[in-house]
Design a protein around this motif. Structure first.
Motif, mmCIF file in Angstrom:
data_model
loop_
_atom_site.group_PDB
_atom_site.id
_atom_site.type_symbol
_atom_site.label_atom_id
_atom_site.label_comp_id
_atom_site.label_asym_id
_atom_site.label_seq_id
_atom_site.Cartn_x
_atom_site.Cartn_y
_atom_site.Cartn_z
ATOM 1 N N MET A 183 2.178 -1.922 -11.485
ATOM 2 C CA MET A 183 2.828 -1.808 -9.753
ATOM 3 C C MET A 183 1.662 -1.746 -8.438
ATOM 4 O O MET A 183 1.335 -0.037 -8.804
ATOM 5 C CB MET A 183 3.536 -0.792 -10.288
ATOM 6 C CG MET A 183 4.384 0.455 -9.308
ATOM 7 S SD MET A 183 5.796 1.525 -10.346
ATOM 8 C CE MET A 183 6.579 2.449 -8.502
ATOM 9 N N LEU A 184 2.860 -2.191 -7.617
ATOM 10 C CA LEU A 184 1.884 -1.384 -6.281
ATOM 11 C C LEU A 184 2.945 -0.930 -5.709
ATOM 12 O O LEU A 184 3.748 -0.933 -4.840
ATOM 13 C CB LEU A 184 1.941 -2.176 -5.892
ATOM 14 C CG LEU A 184 1.115 -2.954 -4.113
ATOM 15 C CD1 LEU A 184 -1.114 -2.321 -4.604
ATOM 16 C CD2 LEU A 184 0.736 -4.002 -3.491
ATOM 17 N N CYS A 185 2.508 0.308 -5.025
ATOM 18 C CA CYS A 185 2.911 2.045 -4.657
ATOM 19 C C CYS A 185 2.805 1.631 -3.417
ATOM 20 O O CYS A 185 1.705 1.714 -3.044
ATOM 21 C CB CYS A 185 3.238 2.532 -5.237
ATOM 22 S SG CYS A 185 4.631 3.651 -5.030
ATOM 23 N N LEU A 186 3.511 1.351 -2.185
ATOM 24 C CA LEU A 186 3.480 2.033 -1.011
ATOM 25 C C LEU A 186 3.896 3.492 -0.890
ATOM 26 O O LEU A 186 4.919 3.870 -0.783
ATOM 27 C CB LEU A 186 4.233 0.804 0.621
ATOM 28 C CG LEU A 186 4.063 1.974 1.954
ATOM 29 C CD1 LEU A 186 2.499 1.368 2.639
ATOM 30 C CD2 LEU A 186 4.815 0.738 2.337
ATOM 31 N N GLY A 187 2.962 3.862 -0.072
ATOM 32 C CA GLY A 187 2.844 6.113 -0.169
ATOM 33 C C GLY A 187 2.833 6.192 1.443
ATOM 34 O O GLY A 187 2.435 5.183 1.866
ATOM 35 N N ILE A 188 3.965 6.881 1.745
ATOM 36 C CA ILE A 188 3.884 7.159 3.369
ATOM 37 C C ILE A 188 4.299 8.796 3.483
ATOM 38 O O ILE A 188 4.483 9.813 2.324
ATOM 39 C CB ILE A 188 5.048 6.855 3.783
ATOM 40 C CG1 ILE A 188 5.210 5.838 3.569
ATOM 41 C CG2 ILE A 188 5.791 7.559 5.231
ATOM 42 C CD1 ILE A 188 6.877 4.407 4.021
ATOM 43 N N GLU A 189 3.111 8.821 4.396
ATOM 44 C CA GLU A 189 3.006 11.198 4.107
ATOM 45 C C GLU A 189 3.009 11.239 5.779
ATOM 46 O O GLU A 189 1.700 11.145 6.941
ATOM 47 C CB GLU A 189 1.423 11.588 3.353
ATOM 48 C CG GLU A 189 0.991 13.015 4.250
ATOM 49 C CD GLU A 189 1.711 13.964 3.272
ATOM 50 O OE1 GLU A 189 2.401 13.827 2.552
ATOM 51 O OE2 GLU A 189 2.091 14.845 3.928
ATOM 52 N N ALA A 212 -0.734 4.427 2.566
ATOM 53 C CA ALA A 212 -2.142 4.053 1.859
ATOM 54 C C ALA A 212 -0.889 3.385 0.001
ATOM 55 O O ALA A 212 0.555 3.124 0.339
ATOM 56 C CB ALA A 212 -1.869 4.755 0.272
ATOM 57 N N LEU A 213 -1.799 2.244 0.040
ATOM 58 C CA LEU A 213 -1.320 1.257 -1.835
ATOM 59 C C LEU A 213 -2.311 1.874 -2.530
ATOM 60 O O LEU A 213 -3.324 1.520 -2.468
ATOM 61 C CB LEU A 213 -1.243 -0.024 -0.810
ATOM 62 C CG LEU A 213 -0.557 -0.653 -0.043
ATOM 63 C CD1 LEU A 213 -0.741 -2.540 0.621
ATOM 64 C CD2 LEU A 213 1.116 -1.159 -0.688
ATOM 65 N N VAL A 214 -1.201 1.988 -3.167
ATOM 66 C CA VAL A 214 -1.894 2.356 -4.372
ATOM 67 C C VAL A 214 -1.411 1.298 -6.104
ATOM 68 O O VAL A 214 -0.277 0.936 -6.144
ATOM 69 C CB VAL A 214 -2.187 3.848 -5.349
ATOM 70 C CG1 VAL A 214 -2.771 4.255 -6.606
ATOM 71 C CG2 VAL A 214 -2.874 4.648 -4.069
ATOM 72 N N GLU A 215 -2.136 0.719 -6.685
ATOM 73 C CA GLU A 215 -1.820 0.052 -7.825
ATOM 74 C C GLU A 215 -1.666 0.822 -9.369
ATOM 75 O O GLU A 215 -2.619 1.137 -8.956
ATOM 76 C CB GLU A 215 -2.652 -1.266 -7.715
ATOM 77 C CG GLU A 215 -1.895 -2.359 -9.281
ATOM 78 C CD GLU A 215 -2.892 -3.058 -9.314
ATOM 79 O OE1 GLU A 215 -3.136 -4.107 -8.705
ATOM 80 O OE2 GLU A 215 -4.557 -3.186 -9.685
ATOM 81 N N VAL A 246 4.779 -5.758 -2.151
ATOM 82 C CA VAL A 246 5.475 -4.279 -3.475
ATOM 83 C C VAL A 246 6.216 -3.775 -4.050
ATOM 84 O O VAL A 246 6.981 -4.081 -3.422
ATOM 85 C CB VAL A 246 5.505 -3.101 -1.478
ATOM 86 C CG1 VAL A 246 6.047 -1.314 -2.043
ATOM 87 C CG2 VAL A 246 3.770 -2.751 -1.079
ATOM 88 N N SER A 247 5.781 -3.114 -4.949
ATOM 89 C CA SER A 247 7.185 -2.820 -6.278
ATOM 90 C C SER A 247 8.453 -1.155 -5.684
ATOM 91 O O SER A 247 9.155 -1.703 -6.035
ATOM 92 C CB SER A 247 6.862 -2.009 -7.576
ATOM 93 O OG SER A 247 5.078 -2.615 -7.204
ATOM 94 N N ALA A 248 7.476 -0.554 -5.073
ATOM 95 C CA ALA A 248 8.895 0.390 -4.319
ATOM 96 C C ALA A 248 7.480 0.999 -3.310
ATOM 97 O O ALA A 248 6.646 1.339 -2.905
ATOM 98 C CB ALA A 248 8.661 1.506 -5.552
#
Ligand SMILES: Nc1ncnc2c1ncn2[C@@H]1O[C@H](COP(=O)(O)OP(=O)(O)OP(=O)(O)O)[C@@H](O)[C@H]1O
Ligand SMILES: [Mg+2]
Length: 330
Positions: free
Chosen positions: A1-7, A16-19, A81-83
């Motif tokens: 799962m590849l997640c795009l994080g927004i802060e 950031a993108l974290v798998e 991106v998955s989510a």
């Protein structure tokens, strides 16, 4: 799962993108420290506007960085991106809303799930990145707005075992830095100055609070008195070192006591104050002597960042619809 994080909970705009919660693919961050320095603290309205200006250009930069790691054109990264994940609290309401609105727009336009993340849980999740950490563990969260000992029984289930009854530890560092004329943000400046001072010079009091709670407001007042009524040998480095020792001593002692009484052998540090060199070395030493396993994020992942948001989304994110709101306090 590849997640795009927004802060965007305070004064850092970050993507950031974290798998799968652990592998950092790409990360971009703009800090507004210089903007707020003149005011001695974060001005919420100014911060929100800066997030808005930074949002699209910074996201484009992230996609370019990720494209080389994922070996796809930058224009294809978002479809991989998955989510889409973002912090929706706690934090400054105006700044949170910028990130949340951006996350909703992306989730809707890309037809991807929207995951919301608690900012404090996200600080803890910075410890999953690049490690094999698994619950159960005890987390000491020491940030600008929070100081808590949290017992994580599983990835999603935690209990707050103790917390500050007044100032947060990062807030105490920032206030003492102001008293010593070290500017904003204060924590890194106190850390640096304290390294040249004697921590035994001043006998600053530990807050007398039962159990695993903390108090730092009396300590701040004691530092103020020491500076306002200076001894002939007053040296700012000694004040900084003695203050830092008083804060870190109590954080360390109560966390270790708590870990022992809960029978937990993994201790996790999180939040901006987890970057403090003295605090890190106290816990590293106890690991050697008493056999605890200590986790602390790299310095760049201690303060606000989006990698921790993407990681938290994987382990404990809440799937939300487009009506979800932001909250300033839990
Ligand atoms: N080396 C250091 N030593 C001590 N404190 C530090 C250090 N580096 C950063 N800090 C402190 O960490 C705090 C910022 O951390 P963080 O970004 O986690 O907090 P925040 O996001 O403002 O608050 P919260 O996460 O509670 O909403 C500031 O108070 C800063 O002074
Ligand atoms: Mg934070």
């Amino acid at each position: 799962m590849l997640c795009l994080g927004i802060e965007t909970s305070c004064d850092e705009t970050a993507f950031a993108l974290v798998e799968s919660g652990r592998r950092l693919i790409a990360s971009k961050l703009i800090s507004q420290t210089e903007v707020h320095r003149a005011f001695g603290g974060v001005v919420p309205e100014v911060a929100a506007r800066r997030h808005l200006e930074a949002f699209n250009p910074l996201l484009s930069e992230l996609l370019v960085e990720a494209s080389s790691v994922l070996a796809v054109p930058a224009s294809d990264v978002l479809s991989a991106v998955s989510a889409i994940a973002c912090t929706n609290g706690p934090g400054l309401i105006g700044t949170l809303l910028v990130g949340l609105a951006g996350a909703k727009a992306l989730a809707w336009a890309l037809d991807k799930p929207l995951l919301t993340v608690d900012h404090i849980q996200a600080h803890v999740c910075a410890n999953y990145i690049g490690t094999e950490l698994e619950p159960p563990f005890l987390a000491l969260v020491v940030s600008g707005g929070h100081t808590q000992i949290m017992h994580f029984k599983s990835y999603k289930e935690f209990e707050i075992v103790g917390q500050t009854i007044d100032d947060a530890s990062g807030e105490a560092y920032d206030k003492v830095a102001r008293i010593l004329g070290l500017g904003y943000p204060g924590g890194p400046a106190v850390d640096k100055l304290a390294a040249q001072g004697n921590p035994q010079s001043y006998n600053f009091p530990e807050g007398q609070v039962p159990g695993y709670d903390f108090s730092f407001s009396g300590l701040k007042t004691a530092v103020m008195r020491a500076v306002e009524n200076p001894r002939s040998d007053l040296a700012a480095a000694d004040v900084a070192a003695s203050f830092q020792d008083a804060v870190n001593r109590v954080l360390f002692r109560k966390t270790v006591q708590c870990a022992k009484s809960y029978g937990v052998n993994q201790i996790v540090l999180a939040g901006g104050v987890a970057a403090n060199s003295d605090l890190r070395s106290r816990f590293e030493k106890v690991a050697l002597v008493e056999g605890f396993k200590i986790f602390r994020p790299p310095i760049a992942l201690c303060t606000d960042n989006a990698a921790m948001v993407a990681s938290a989304a994987f382990f404990s994110g809440h799937e939300a619809d487009l009506s979800v709101g932001a909250y300033s306090r839990r």
